[in-house]
Design a protein around this motif. Sequence first.
Motif, PDB file in Angstrom:
ATOM      1  N   ARG A 162       0.856  -1.193   0.000  1.00 48.96           N
ATOM      2  CA  ARG A 162       0.000   0.000   0.000  1.00 48.96           C
ATOM      3  C   ARG A 162       0.889   1.239   0.000  1.00 48.96           C
ATOM      4  O   ARG A 162       1.898   1.288   0.698  1.00 48.96           O
ATOM      5  CB  ARG A 162      -0.859   0.016   1.260  1.00 48.96           C
ATOM      6  CG  ARG A 162      -1.719   1.286   1.384  1.00 48.96           C
ATOM      7  CD  ARG A 162      -2.294   1.452   2.775  1.00 48.96           C
ATOM      8  NE  ARG A 162      -3.140   0.322   3.150  1.00 48.96           N
ATOM      9  CZ  ARG A 162      -3.819   0.269   4.307  1.00 48.96           C
ATOM     10  NH1 ARG A 162      -3.738   1.260   5.186  1.00 48.96           N
ATOM     11  NH2 ARG A 162      -4.554  -0.771   4.593  1.00 48.96           N
ATOM     12  N   SER A 206       0.446   4.788   1.129  1.00 49.19           N
ATOM     13  CA  SER A 206      -0.475   5.665   1.842  1.00 49.19           C
ATOM     14  C   SER A 206      -0.323   7.100   1.371  1.00 49.19           C
ATOM     15  O   SER A 206       0.780   7.590   1.187  1.00 49.19           O
ATOM     16  CB  SER A 206      -0.238   5.590   3.352  1.00 49.19           C
ATOM     17  OG  SER A 206      -0.943   4.488   3.877  1.00 49.19           O
ATOM     18  N   ALA A 207      -1.473   7.761   1.149  1.00 50.15           N
ATOM     19  CA  ALA A 207      -1.432   9.145   0.680  1.00 50.15           C
ATOM     20  C   ALA A 207      -2.454   9.978   1.447  1.00 50.15           C
ATOM     21  O   ALA A 207      -3.050  10.901   0.910  1.00 50.15           O
ATOM     22  CB  ALA A 207      -1.701   9.191  -0.824  1.00 50.15           C
ATOM     23  N   GLY A 208      -2.700   9.621   2.715  1.00 53.07           N
ATOM     24  CA  GLY A 208      -3.623  10.427   3.531  1.00 53.07           C
ATOM     25  C   GLY A 208      -5.013   9.839   3.523  1.00 53.07           C
ATOM     26  O   GLY A 208      -5.341   8.988   4.348  1.00 53.07           O
ATOM     27  N   SER A 209      -5.837  10.251   2.554  1.00 51.12           N
ATOM     28  CA  SER A 209      -7.218   9.770   2.533  1.00 51.12           C
ATOM     29  C   SER A 209      -7.313   8.448   1.783  1.00 51.12           C
ATOM     30  O   SER A 209      -6.397   8.069   1.051  1.00 51.12           O
ATOM     31  CB  SER A 209      -8.111  10.802   1.847  1.00 51.12           C
ATOM     32  OG  SER A 209      -7.866  10.757   0.453  1.00 51.12           O
ATOM     33  N   MET A 210      -8.442   7.790   1.948  1.00 55.38           N
ATOM     34  CA  MET A 210      -8.632   6.496   1.305  1.00 55.38           C
ATOM     35  C   MET A 210      -8.518   6.587  -0.227  1.00 55.38           C
ATOM     36  O   MET A 210      -7.788   5.818  -0.843  1.00 55.38           O
ATOM     37  CB  MET A 210     -10.013   5.943   1.672  1.00 55.38           C
ATOM     38  CG  MET A 210     -10.277   4.573   1.067  1.00 55.38           C
ATOM     39  SD  MET A 210     -11.980   4.027   1.295  1.00 55.38           S
ATOM     40  CE  MET A 210     -12.823   5.008   0.075  1.00 55.38           C
ATOM     41  N   TRP A 211      -9.218   7.564  -0.834  1.00 53.62           N
ATOM     42  CA  TRP A 211      -9.198   7.634  -2.296  1.00 53.62           C
ATOM     43  C   TRP A 211      -7.804   7.956  -2.817  1.00 53.62           C
ATOM     44  O   TRP A 211      -7.369   7.393  -3.826  1.00 53.62           O
ATOM     45  CB  TRP A 211     -10.195   8.676  -2.818  1.00 53.62           C
ATOM     46  CG  TRP A 211     -11.635   8.254  -2.669  1.00 53.62           C
ATOM     47  CD1 TRP A 211     -12.605   8.901  -1.974  1.00 53.62           C
ATOM     48  CD2 TRP A 211     -12.259   7.081  -3.210  1.00 53.62           C
ATOM     49  NE1 TRP A 211     -13.784   8.216  -2.045  1.00 53.62           N
ATOM     50  CE2 TRP A 211     -13.614   7.097  -2.803  1.00 53.62           C
ATOM     51  CE3 TRP A 211     -11.810   6.015  -3.993  1.00 53.62           C
ATOM     52  CZ2 TRP A 211     -14.513   6.096  -3.150  1.00 53.62           C
ATOM     53  CZ3 TRP A 211     -12.707   5.019  -4.347  1.00 53.62           C
ATOM     54  CH2 TRP A 211     -14.042   5.063  -3.925  1.00 53.62           C
ATOM     55  N   THR A 213      -5.010   7.197  -1.401  1.00 56.42           N
ATOM     56  CA  THR A 213      -4.221   5.975  -1.225  1.00 56.42           C
ATOM     57  C   THR A 213      -4.519   4.982  -2.354  1.00 56.42           C
ATOM     58  O   THR A 213      -3.605   4.385  -2.932  1.00 56.42           O
ATOM     59  CB  THR A 213      -4.520   5.332   0.144  1.00 56.42           C
ATOM     60  OG1 THR A 213      -4.061   6.236   1.159  1.00 56.42           O
ATOM     61  CG2 THR A 213      -3.837   3.987   0.318  1.00 56.42           C
ATOM     62  N   LYS A 245      -5.510   5.671  -5.362  1.00 56.57           N
ATOM     63  CA  LYS A 245      -4.957   6.164  -6.632  1.00 56.57           C
ATOM     64  C   LYS A 245      -3.442   5.988  -6.690  1.00 56.57           C
ATOM     65  O   LYS A 245      -2.893   5.594  -7.720  1.00 56.57           O
ATOM     66  CB  LYS A 245      -5.311   7.647  -6.824  1.00 56.57           C
ATOM     67  CG  LYS A 245      -6.763   7.887  -7.152  1.00 56.57           C
ATOM     68  CD  LYS A 245      -7.018   9.383  -7.313  1.00 56.57           C
ATOM     69  CE  LYS A 245      -8.492   9.699  -7.106  1.00 56.57           C
ATOM     70  NZ  LYS A 245      -8.736  11.143  -7.010  1.00 56.57           N
ATOM     71  N   GLN A 246      -2.771   6.299  -5.579  1.00 62.51           N
ATOM     72  CA  GLN A 246      -1.307   6.175  -5.561  1.00 62.51           C
ATOM     73  C   GLN A 246      -0.894   4.703  -5.665  1.00 62.51           C
ATOM     74  O   GLN A 246       0.028   4.354  -6.399  1.00 62.51           O
ATOM     75  CB  GLN A 246      -0.720   6.776  -4.272  1.00 62.51           C
ATOM     76  CG  GLN A 246      -0.712   8.297  -4.251  1.00 62.51           C
ATOM     77  CD  GLN A 246       0.089   8.912  -5.401  1.00 62.51           C
ATOM     78  OE1 GLN A 246       1.093   8.368  -5.830  1.00 62.51           O
ATOM     79  NE2 GLN A 246      -0.385  10.033  -5.919  1.00 62.51           N
TER      80      GLN A 246
END
Lengths: 485, 95
Positions: free
Chosen positions: A332, A334-339, A341, A343-344
């Motif tokens: 995973r 992680s990029a903060g919010s669920m969406w 994350t 997308k990244q």
Amino acid sequence: MINLTDLTIKDAQSLLQAGEITSVDLTQAYLDRIAGIDDTLQAFLTVTADQALAQAQQADQRLAKGEHNPLLGVPLAYKDVLCTKGIQTTCGSKILEGYRPPYSARAIENLDAAGAVMLGKTNCDEFAMGSSTENSAYQVTHNPWDIERVPGGSSGGSAAAVAGRLAPGALGTDTGGSIRQPASLCGCVGLKPSYGRVSRYGLVAYASSLDQIGPFARTVEDVALILNVITGYDPQDSTSMNLPVPDYTAALTPDLKGVRVGVPKEYFIEGMQPAVEKIVRAAIDQMVALGAEVKEISLPHTDMALPVYYLIAPAEASANLARFEGQRYGPRISAGSMWDTYKQTRGEGFGPEVKRRIMLGTYALSTGYYDAYYLKAQKVRTLIKQDYDRAFEEVDVIACPVSPTTAFKIGERVDDPLQMYLSDVLSLAVNLAGICGISVPCGFDADDLPVGLQLLGPAFGEETILHTAYAYEQSTDWHTRVPEL
Amino acid sequence: MTLSLEQVEHIAELAKLALSDEEKALYREQLSSILDYAERIQQIDTDDISPTATVLPVHTVLREDVSRPGAPREKLLENAAVQEDGMYRVDTILE
């Protein structure tokens, strides 16, 4: 002293049954050959040596008790899109790096129960999307006949392993030609069963209405032996058909008297290498010599198969691959919010071809374009299927090339997706119609690159194509040639 | 046809794919050329033709409604990037 890795499955089985060799001997011979040659071929993503030897010991115990089973103690290799319990299954993608499925695919469970030995997992195009195995996120597999060339794809690792004698048989998957095309380019036998013949349970889905699991081996008879074990109804796959399973080896007889063979004029296309056409036409003449009645037929919508496939398969893929978002399996980011994350994780975890097809499929299904692309493609698919239905009213088998060219150079087509898609122009329609097909070696071009003869049969007509392929194969010696490695 | 950059960004948003500017430019060009090629299916008259979603003669397949054990929780969680107290730990869903 016999060279164990030269044995067909059938011959190895006779020696195992007679107690002249053990499964441990046979498995160790393949593991040694993999250790010696796979640095060059790069056919395997994972080699399961310890587990293989443990399975081989168990097989030897069963053999010692007098158990008879055609695959008992026989080593096989499995494409890495097939789930294997506790063994990393990546689909050739970074997004599944480290994934260890809690269960095995039904086809592999059946082979385990029959006593087959797993040598390891083979390389493939990421999520089976490709025609050269160059779309693997991990490594490039080389063709055993010329290591500067691709093995075909997407099951290129399985085909290279069998042709390079790193395994006597293997499983692949075929969504648009991914068993038949690499079998043709590597000079081994590969069979795509009819849709619904083999359970897809535990096959990581690419395009669910097209995917099928099927066998590779060096001979038609060996392919039939594997097919016998993996075929059949499975309550876990609602698209597997509840039909009787024949003994496919019973269909293997050496003459073609009375067999009606159709040669579709649309399958000898502009841009086909002249050597491929010449070799395939010579194979068809050979079938006449064996008693077959050959006639020209027409499959008028053949040129629609490529555009229809590249709308339907990506559309199904865009839905199937929505499940990969870094929560339940795989790395995973992680990029903060669920969406963000999601997308990244997906943006970095998927390779270029997979993203291209997800984008294409998402577009084809999106509001305003669904009718013009996806629905229209499904309607033209009906016409493609009707072409075959009509053809099989007048012929038993269709004979044609698998691929318009022999194996191409590594890197030659990677920058032009459309050019790469054209590699599959003669194999895609079979999946759209759900029928069965086999590639059997039928000659070599001037560069000593193998050519495959494609034989197609109606849905659930595996016995017919196996019989035809066997009779042809037994009257030639192409399948006995071995690449120098 | 040529897709606009906005269309490419819209598709990427629907597909939940983070793309670099280079990727957007590349996919804009490549998807446009693939879709151009796919246009040829429009020549075919399909007015009276039904779509094929599956080649099989089966539709809804039912099974007996009998309970049976599912996959063990620990086994499934072993593959999660982050787990906590026997559950998947995910990033913030609602602010």
